[in-house]
Each structure stands twice: as structure tokens, then as C-alpha cells.
Design an enzyme around this catalytic site. Structure first.
Site, PDB file in Angstrom:
ATOM      1  N   GLU A   1      10.184  16.041  15.371  1.00 40.57           N
ATOM      2  CA  GLU A   1      10.464  15.992  13.958  1.00 40.57           C
ATOM      3  C   GLU A   1       9.857  17.120  13.189  1.00 40.57           C
ATOM      4  OE1 GLU A   1       9.125  12.346  11.689  1.00 40.57           O
ATOM      5  OE2 GLU A   1      11.146  12.324  11.008  1.00 40.57           O
TER       6      GLU A   1
ATOM      7  N   CYS B   1      13.401  10.912   6.877  1.00 42.28           N
ATOM      8  CA  CYS B   1      13.474  10.215   8.205  1.00 42.28           C
ATOM      9  C   CYS B   1      15.041  10.551   8.949  1.00 42.28           C
ATOM     10  CB  CYS B   1      13.163   9.031   8.320  1.00 42.28           C
ATOM     11  SG  CYS B   1      14.185   7.988   7.086  1.00 42.28           S
TER      12      CYS B   1
ATOM     13  N   GLU C   1      10.009   1.374  10.282  1.00 34.12           N
ATOM     14  CA  GLU C   1      10.976   2.166   9.991  1.00 34.12           C
ATOM     15  C   GLU C   1      10.142   3.658  10.195  1.00 34.12           C
ATOM     16  OE1 GLU C   1      13.867   1.996   9.954  1.00 34.12           O
ATOM     17  OE2 GLU C   1      13.966  -0.148   9.291  1.00 34.12           O
TER      18      GLU C   1
ATOM     19  N   LYS D   1       0.830  -1.145   0.005  1.00 31.04           N
ATOM     20  CA  LYS D   1      -0.191   0.078  -0.020  1.00 31.04           C
ATOM     21  C   LYS D   1       0.938   1.349  -0.045  1.00 31.04           C
ATOM     22  CE  LYS D   1      -1.748   2.627   2.982  1.00 31.04           C
ATOM     23  NZ  LYS D   1      -1.722   3.903   2.107  1.00 31.04           N
TER      24      LYS D   1
HETATM   25  P1  NAD Z   1       2.081   8.180   8.062  1.00 30.34           P
HETATM   26  O1  NAD Z   1       2.419   7.356   9.326  1.00 30.34           O
HETATM   27  O2  NAD Z   1       0.903   9.335   8.422  1.00 30.34           O
HETATM   28  O3  NAD Z   1       1.633   7.263   6.978  1.00 30.34           O
HETATM   29  C1  NAD Z   1       2.389   6.361   6.410  1.00 30.34           C
HETATM   30  C2  NAD Z   1       1.636   5.369   5.804  1.00 30.34           C
HETATM   31  O4  NAD Z   1       0.774   4.668   6.749  1.00 30.34           O
HETATM   32  C3  NAD Z   1       0.856   5.914   4.454  1.00 30.34           C
HETATM   33  O5  NAD Z   1       0.680   5.091   3.520  1.00 30.34           O
HETATM   34  C4  NAD Z   1      -0.637   5.923   5.396  1.00 30.34           C
HETATM   35  O6  NAD Z   1      -1.567   5.920   4.489  1.00 30.34           O
HETATM   36  C5  NAD Z   1      -0.394   4.682   6.079  1.00 30.34           C
HETATM   37  N1  NAD Z   1      -1.334   4.504   7.137  1.00 30.34           N
HETATM   38  C6  NAD Z   1      -2.121   5.694   7.867  1.00 30.34           C
HETATM   39  N2  NAD Z   1      -2.771   5.123   8.865  1.00 30.34           N
HETATM   40  C7  NAD Z   1      -2.781   3.919   8.960  1.00 30.34           C
HETATM   41  C8  NAD Z   1      -3.043   2.932   9.924  1.00 30.34           C
HETATM   42  N3  NAD Z   1      -4.038   3.246  10.862  1.00 30.34           N
HETATM   43  N4  NAD Z   1      -2.787   1.591   9.480  1.00 30.34           N
HETATM   44  C9  NAD Z   1      -2.208   1.225   8.418  1.00 30.34           C
HETATM   45  N5  NAD Z   1      -1.550   2.196   7.871  1.00 30.34           N
HETATM   46  C10 NAD Z   1      -2.104   3.546   7.889  1.00 30.34           C
HETATM   47  O7  NAD Z   1       3.390   8.862   7.760  1.00 30.34           O
HETATM   48  P2  NAD Z   1       3.560  10.218   7.118  1.00 30.34           P
HETATM   49  O8  NAD Z   1       3.074  11.394   7.531  1.00 30.34           O
HETATM   50  O9  NAD Z   1       2.822   9.874   5.579  1.00 30.34           O
HETATM   51  O10 NAD Z   1       5.151  10.035   6.621  1.00 30.34           O
HETATM   52  C11 NAD Z   1       6.017  10.724   7.472  1.00 30.34           C
HETATM   53  C12 NAD Z   1       6.636   9.861   8.396  1.00 30.34           C
HETATM   54  O11 NAD Z   1       7.271   8.835   8.009  1.00 30.34           O
HETATM   55  C13 NAD Z   1       7.881  10.651   9.230  1.00 30.34           C
HETATM   56  O12 NAD Z   1       7.678  10.463  10.589  1.00 30.34           O
HETATM   57  C14 NAD Z   1       9.049  10.163   8.545  1.00 30.34           C
HETATM   58  O13 NAD Z   1      10.273  10.156   9.504  1.00 30.34           O
HETATM   59  C15 NAD Z   1       8.676   8.921   8.414  1.00 30.34           C
HETATM   60  N6  NAD Z   1       9.568   8.089   7.446  1.00 30.34           N
HETATM   61  C16 NAD Z   1      10.429   7.171   7.928  1.00 30.34           C
HETATM   62  C17 NAD Z   1      11.357   6.619   7.104  1.00 30.34           C
HETATM   63  C18 NAD Z   1      12.327   5.436   7.658  1.00 30.34           C
HETATM   64  O14 NAD Z   1      12.824   4.620   6.714  1.00 30.34           O
HETATM   65  N7  NAD Z   1      12.702   5.453   8.729  1.00 30.34           N
HETATM   66  C19 NAD Z   1      11.543   6.977   5.765  1.00 30.34           C
HETATM   67  C20 NAD Z   1      10.668   7.960   5.386  1.00 30.34           C
HETATM   68  C21 NAD Z   1       9.709   8.518   6.277  1.00 30.34           C
END
Ligand code: NAD
Length: 487
Positions: free
Chosen positions: A392, A292, A257, A183
Site C-alpha cells: 500500500e 484504504c 479495519e 482516541k
Molecule cells: P497507524 O496504524 O499508524 O495509526 C492508526 C491509529 O492507531 C492512530 O490513532 C495511532 O495513534 C494509533 N496507534 C499507533 N500505535 C498504536 C498502538 N501500539 N496501540 C494502539 N494504538 C496505536 O495507521 P496510520 O498510518 O495512521 O493510517 C494509515 C493506515 O490506516 C493505512 O494502512 C490505511 O489503509 C488504514 N486505513 C484503513 C481504513 C479502513 O476502514 N479499512 C480506513 C482508513 C485508513
């Protein structure tokens, strides 16, 4: 070359289940907004529970054959996929720019990394060996352990690296013999569509990789699906908590992650030219701070503090912010309007908390006023306890804090709920290793070493997550160990 001469077409997006390309989903539709001008540029179908269920059952059926496919054949197919990604590198860079506003050269660098990740895990497919754990000892039993695939892996990724996030998860899962339901974020659907095309062209059997753009509800349905045996997630800690709660009910393992607030410690003996260019470009330049593991907290030794601030101000003001498709752009917009206002709110609160605004701090007006563009922003004198030092931002805002001694730098760096990356700039080899050992993070990068090296395990601790991607550990996450003993 300007944006006028570059192809700005958006590919039609589908739900990809088995060999099917489905044009509408029970999750409704999402209007994709171009972050460059704030206008809707595509309407994409969203998967709902029904499509998640169909995709999980399809992946489960495909698993029966895929797990028995010769490892050398899995390797060949994944190498074929890597070659196809390479052949389509320019198009992936273009789609990355269109998906979320990443400038073409930065997106191209992430495509090159994605090819490496795919080849690396292709290579592991036929090199996974089991261990003999006992050979007719006093109890007369011979035993060995087998690493076996889980079955269907649920892959949930965020929007900031739409190709690299796929490449960090799918090749490893497939090399180990699993099938996947993916997804991607609904904010970045275009990259995933081309990836699905290439999976098909590579000859990977239908059903092994299923890709469903979807909203959070689709992600939740994927986590809860009984045929999904493990979840691998990239995103924020709040979502990760929800996933962990669902996984707890189902006793389902997960790799998470998450985010970071990584400290970059600049000692007075460092190469200041490189510390300045690396520290500025990585934190507020290339990805507009939307990464991240970026070094978003700079800790600077007091004897060079004002000098570094002056250098970083000059460097930040030199960053060209603009259309990601235009030549010469170094930094693009942030992903959407909500992110823009969230970041502006953090900037306001940082000022109220007494941090010194060195440069930036505003939305960019003029020709870029309709898009989600922010000035590269630098704050100095940031209190290590303040929101800006602790939370962050995920936007182009660098927080600088002074320190006097090595011990103080370590204490400030470790004063964080996150623990993804740590950065050190020094020419003192002993100090570099001493401080690296003390930092409470998943990785430490010294004097400009880059993250995302495929041969080493990447993953944080604390609020930065659980589990690893990269290296041998990255593929072991997709294998469960079974011990077999014979009398
Ligand atoms: P998010 O957690 O809102 O969304 C990430 C994904 O999860 C999306 O595809 C979203 O649709 C899905 N999602 C949302 N709610 C869900 C649920 N209840 N169950 C299952 N899936 C769900 O994150 P974001 O705001 O889109 O991304 C930013 C974050 O991602 C930041 O904290 C960033 O640091 C982190 N990030 C981490 C890495 C890493 O490798 N460590 C890499 C890139 C980004």
C-alpha cells in the site's frame, strides 16, 4: 472563493472526559503542522495513561445508565446528533481540510456520508430483536438469545477520514448500548473537538462519549485497560498486530479495519470514459491516494492497454493539486513530511524495478514547495510481484498492469496479502458476477459503485483486517450473545 476569504482559524483542542474539557494531558503536547505550508498551526494536548484510565472509568460509570436507557431514547439522541452534524456540515468540511488537507468538496462528501451513518445506526437502536431458540420442545425448555452491549468500547482511528471514521464506529456502538473512549489520531484533532461539542449539544449524557487525542502510547493504554471490553480500530496492519497481541493476553475481542491494495479490473468492453474518470479520480485524485479501499492497482485488458494509459495520463495531468481550502482544488497535499518522503521512496524503487513512469513522480515545487504536495503519479507495466503492486502506498500513485484473459486478471487481482475491495469495469453482466464471485475481498464494486454504503457490511480479509462496519453486521459487532433457557 480563495483560501484568503475562508476562515482558517483552528479550534482549541481539549481532552474530553465526561463533561470536562481538559487543556493539558500527561501525554505531553503535539504540534499540529499544516500540510499546506509545513508550518505549525496549533499545539494540542495529548492524553497519557492517567487520562485514559480516568476516561475508561468515566465511560464505565456512564454505561450503567446508558445500557438501561430506552432504545427509543438512544435513537432520538443519535438522530439529534445527526441533525447537528448536518447543521454544521460546512464547518466539518472546513475542519477536515484543516486537519489533513482534504479538499473542501471531498471533505463535504464525507460529511454527508457521516450523517447517513449516524442516522442509519440511530434507526437500529430500537430494532434489535432477540431470537427464540427453542420453545418447550421434547426437553421441556424454552430458550432465547439476547444481544447485550459489551460495556466500554475502545475506539482508535487514523487520520485520513477524521469524521467518517468516528461516524462508522460511535453511532453503532452507542445504539447497541455501549459507551466509548475514543482516541483520534493526533494528526487530525480538530474534527473530533467539534464532534465532542455536538455530542454534548445533542444531550447524550456525559461520559457516554469520551474523546482523547493522543499518541500511540495512549492507544496502547486504551487497548490494555481492563474496563475496555472490546476494541474497534482503523489504521495500519503493523499497529493492528500490536493490538492483537495485547488483546490476546486479555482475551479481548477486536474489530480491525486495515489497509488495502485493491485491484480495479478494466475489461475491453467497459465504458472507458467512466472507467478512466473513476479509476483516476478514486486512486490518485480526491484523497491523494490516502484511502484504504481505493482502486490503486489497475489491471487493463491488453487490447485497450495503451489507449487506457493515454486516457489516464491526460486525466491525471488535468487534476488540480493545491490548497484544500481554495476553490477548484481537486487534490490536496499528503498528510505530513514523513508520508511525502516515504511515497517518494516508493516511486524511486518502482522506477528501479522497471515500471514505466507515465506521468508525475515528483514533489510539486513553486508556490506549493513548502507544503507536502506530490504530482498525481501513474506507472504502467508494473510487475505484479513488485513492491508497487504488493504494498500500500497511501499516496497518489497508480500502478497499471496488463492482462490477457479473465482468468489471468483474477489471478493477478488475488495475488495480494490484502483483501479489502475489488473493482470491476465491464458491460458484460455475466462476467461481472462471475469475476465478483472469484475475487478474494470483503467487497466488490462494479462499474463505479461507491464504497461506504452504510447498509452493507464493510471490512477486509487477510492483511485488510477482521470484522465488519456497516449494515446489521456492523451493530452486531457491538453486541455479545447470551442464551437463556427456562425449564
Ligand atoms: P497507524 O496504524 O499508524 O495509526 C492508526 C491509529 O492507531 C492512530 O490513532 C495511532 O495513534 C494509533 N496507534 C499507533 N500505535 C498504536 C498502538 N501500539 N496501540 C494502539 N494504538 C496505536 O495507521 P496510520 O498510518 O495512521 O493510517 C494509515 C493506515 O490506516 C493505512 O494502512 C490505511 O489503509 C488504514 N486505513 C484503513 C481504513 C479502513 O476502514 N479499512 C480506513 C482508513 C485508513
Amino acid at each position: 472563493m480563495t483560501s484568503q476569504t475562508i476562515d482558517t482559524t483552528r479550534p482549541a483542542v481539549h481532552l474530553r472526559i465526561g463533561a470536562e474539557r481538559i487543556t493539558s494531558g500527561s501525554g505531553g503536547a503535539h504540534q499540529h503542522i499544516n500540510p499546506v505550508d509545513g508550518r505549525v498551526d496549533a499545539t494540542i494536548p495529548l492524553a497519557g495513561r492517567a487520562e485514559v484510565d480516568l476516561a475508561a472509568r468515566t465511560a464505565h460509570e456512564a454505561f450503567a445508565d446508558w445500557r438501561r436507557t430506552r432504545p427509543s431514547e438512544r435513537r432520538r439522541l443519535l438522530l439529534q446528533l445527526a441533525d447537528l452534524i448536518e447543521a454544521n456540515a460546512d464547518e466539518f468540511a472546513r475542519l477536515g481540510a484543516i486537519d489533513n488537507g482534504t479538499p473542501i468538496p471531498v471533505a463535504a462528501g464525507l460529511v454527508a456520508s457521516s450523517i447517513e451513518w449516524t442516522r442509519y445506526y440511530a434507526g437500529w437502536a430500537d430494532k434489535l430483536t432477540s431470537e427464540v431458540t427453542g420453545s418447550f420442545g421434547p426437553d421441556g425448555e424454552f430458550s432465547y438469545s439476547l444481544g447485550q452491549p459489551y460495556g466500554v468500547i475502545g475506539v482508535i482511528i487514523t487520520w485520513n477520514g477524521p469524521l467518517i471514521s468516528l461516524a462508522m464506529k460511535i453511532p453503532a456502538a452507542l445504539a447497541a448500548g455501549n459507551t466509548v473512549v475514543v482516541k483520534p489520531s493526533e494528526l487530525t484533532p480538530f474534527t473530533a473537538e467539534l464532534f465532542a461539542d455536538l455530542v454534548e449539544q445533542a444531550g447524550i449524557p456525559a461520559g457516554v462519549v469520551n474523546i482523547l487525542p493522543g499518541a500511540p502510547e495512549a492507544g496502547a493504554a486504551l487497548v490494555e485497560h481492563p474496563l475496555v471490553k472490546k476494541v474497534t480500530f482503523t489504521g495500519g496492519p503493523d499497529t493492528a498486530r500490536k493490538i492483537l497481541h495485547s488483546c490476546a493476553d486479555l482475551m479481548k475481542p477486536s474489530v480491525l479495519e486495515l489497509g488495502g491494495k485493491s485491484a480495479n479490473i478494466v475489461f475491453a468492453d467497459a465504458d472507458l470514459d467512466q472507467a478512466c474518470s473513476h479509476g483516476t479520480m478514486m486512486s490518485i485524485g480526491a484523497l491523494s491516494g490516502q484511502g484504504c479501499a481505493l482502486p490503486t492497482r489497475m489491471l487493463v485488458q491488453d487490447s485497450i492497454y495503451e489507449e487506457m494509459i493515454g486516457r489516464i495520463k491526460a486525466f491525471a495531468e488535468f487534476i488540480t493539486v493545491g490548497d484544500p481550502l481554495a476553490e477548484g482544488t481537486v487534490s490536496g497535499p499528503v498528510v505530513n513530511e514523513a508520508a511525502l518522503h516515504r511515497i517518494l521512496g516508493m516511486i524511486e524503487r518502482a522506477r528501479a524495478d522497471g515500471a514505466r513512469l507515465v506521468t508525475g513522480g515528483h514533489r510539486i515545487e513553486g508556490a506549493l514547495a513548502d507544503g507536502f504536495f506530490l504530482e498525481p503519479t501513474v506507472f504502467a507495466d508494473v510487475d505484479p510481484q513488485s513492491e508497487l503492486a504488493q504494498k500500500e502506498v497511501f499516496g497518489p500513485v497508480l500502478a497499471i498492469t496488463p492482462f490477457a484473459t479473465e482468468q489471468e486478471a483474477i489471478e493477478i487481482a488475488n495475488n495480494s496479502e490484502y483483501g479489502l475491495s475489488g473493482y470491476i469495469q465491464t458491460n458484460d453482466l455475466r462476467r461481472a458476477h462471475r469475476v465478483a464471485e472469484e475475487l478474494i475481498t470483503g467487497e466488490v464494486l462494479i462499474n463505479g459503485a461507491m464504497n461506504l454504503g452504510v447498509n452493507r457490511a464493510f471490512g477486509g480479509i487477510g492483511l485488510s483486517g477482521l470484522g465488519k462496519e456497516g449494515g446489521r453486521q456492523g451493530i452486531e459487532e457491538f453486541l455479545r450473545l447470551k442464551n437463556i433457557a427456562i425449564a
